[in-house]
Design a protein around this motif. Structure first.
Motif: not given
Ligand SMILES: *Cc1c(COP(=O)(O)O)cnc(C)c1O
Length: 365
Positions: A97, A122, A197, A227
């Protein structure tokens, strides 16, 4: 002397690259340990591993690796459309994502434009935002560490294009709930896209309905990833559910084959393996109890988490991180998140959690 960097974009030169969790192989090499001696509880990965169905699908897919994948990711997107009850045109997939976050920035950010996010969320958002020369507007979290949605409304200007609501939020693990979110959505003006998200939503007991905003035609996108709960972080696979208009924008901004063959095959299979997903969530719930019991006993502060990680106030976060590392336990220090007194621990399996707790106990008590 002239170097090529003097010709680079200043806003790129000013960036500090994203700091990922320390890789297992690197740690093993540095400590002279075996890979199997290292416990990594740093990147919110799934310690159960991938679904066996996903592994089987990937094995089958290997034979076709010489052919470009389906650029439209037809099978996966059809499955997502069916699952969410939306049109195929309302789905977007990407290499994690993170890529969809980048595509959103591509589509609407540039100099003079603003992105709003919570202070404790994030760390990818500010990096992406600055990568496009836009202005990052941080809104402090409330006392209970959750997003201050009304504060975010107040921060909106005519230049705002994107707001990220991370639910549950990384690295703190708090959530915002339906009523608050409905009130927020009522007030967001039309020139702003709200990105929910939901990377950790599978771990949350209560899942606020954000799909209804998509169905109401509001300018929103729901971001999900394979993930975390799905255990496929190494493949890089994520998706978005949004309006046809926003999906169309993002599809224009992506590269033609942004989701690889393995990822397409594995995710289609993983979506059908509900037992594996349930087992992953169960493991995390049990693990959280294990950590909370120890922290309560030691009298250590932590934030009860709706995700698969716990933010713990150990004091001297970087020192604790380094000492744990020396014992082969990889955690995440929170310097880059402005929380130097904390470490973030990903919940692993019982054995990994116990290893981590044993090391922490020797350091803290
Ligand atoms: C882990 C994470 C994602 C997504 O990570 P991908 O491995 O790129 O899909 C998105 N947002 C948050 C807050 C995350 O912790």
């Amino acid at each position: 002397m002239s170097t090529i960097t003097q010709y680079a974009n200043q806003y790129v030169l000013d960036l500090v690259a994203y700091q990922p969790g320390k890789p297992i192989e690197e740690t093993a090499r540095e400590l002279g340990l075996k890979v199997s001696d290292i416990v990594k509880l740093a990147s919110n990965e799934n310690s159960l591993g991938p679904s066996p169905k996903a592994i089987e699908a990937m094995q089958k897919a290997t034979m076709g690796a010489h052919i470009y994948p389906d650029g439209a990711s037809y099978t996966l997107r059809s499955k997502l459309a069916e699952r969410f009850g939306v049109d195929f045109q309302q789905t977007v997939v990407g290499s994690g994502s993170s890529e969809i976050i980048e595509l959103l920035c591509h589509a609407c950010l540039h100099e003079g434009i603003e992105l709003i996010a919570a202070k404790h969320s994030f760390s990818m958002y500010p990096i992406m935002c600055k990568l496009f020369g836009a202005t990052y507007v941080e809104v402090d979290n409330k006392k209970d560490w959750s997003h201050d949605l009304q504060g975010m409304i107040k921060a909106i200007t005519p230049q705002t294009r994107l707001i990220f609501i991370t639910n549950p939020t990384n690295p703190v693990g708090t959530m915002v709930f339906q009523e608050e979110m409905d009130a927020f959505m009522e007030q967001v003006p039309n020139h702003v896209i709200v990105a929910f998200d939901e990377a950790y939503i599978d771990f949350a007991d209560v899942k606020p309905d954000t799909l209804k905003y998509v169905k109401q035609g509001k300018n929103v996108i729901i971001l999900r990833t394979f993930s975390k709960a799905y255990g496929l972080a190494g493949l890089r696979a994520g998706y978005g559910i949004t309006t046809p208009e926003i999906a169309d924008l993002l599809n224009k901004a992506r590269t033609p084959f942004n989701m690889n063959l393995m990822a397409q095959a594995a995710t289609v299979a993983a979506l059908d393996d509900e037992a594996h997903l349930a087992a992953s969530v169960h493991l995390v719930n049990e693990g959280k109890k294990q950590f909370y019991a120890a922290f309560d006993k030691w009298g250590i502060e932590y934030i009860p988490s709706h995700g698969n990680f716990i933010l713990v106030k150990t004091g001297r976060g970087r020192e604790i991180f380094n000492s744990c590392l020396a014992h082969g336990v990889i955690l995440r220090h929170m310097d880059g998140y402005g929380l130097p007194d904390y470490v973030r621990i990903t919940v692993g399996n019982e054995r990994e959690n116990a290893r981590c707790l044993a090391v922490l106990e020797s350091l803290l008590n």
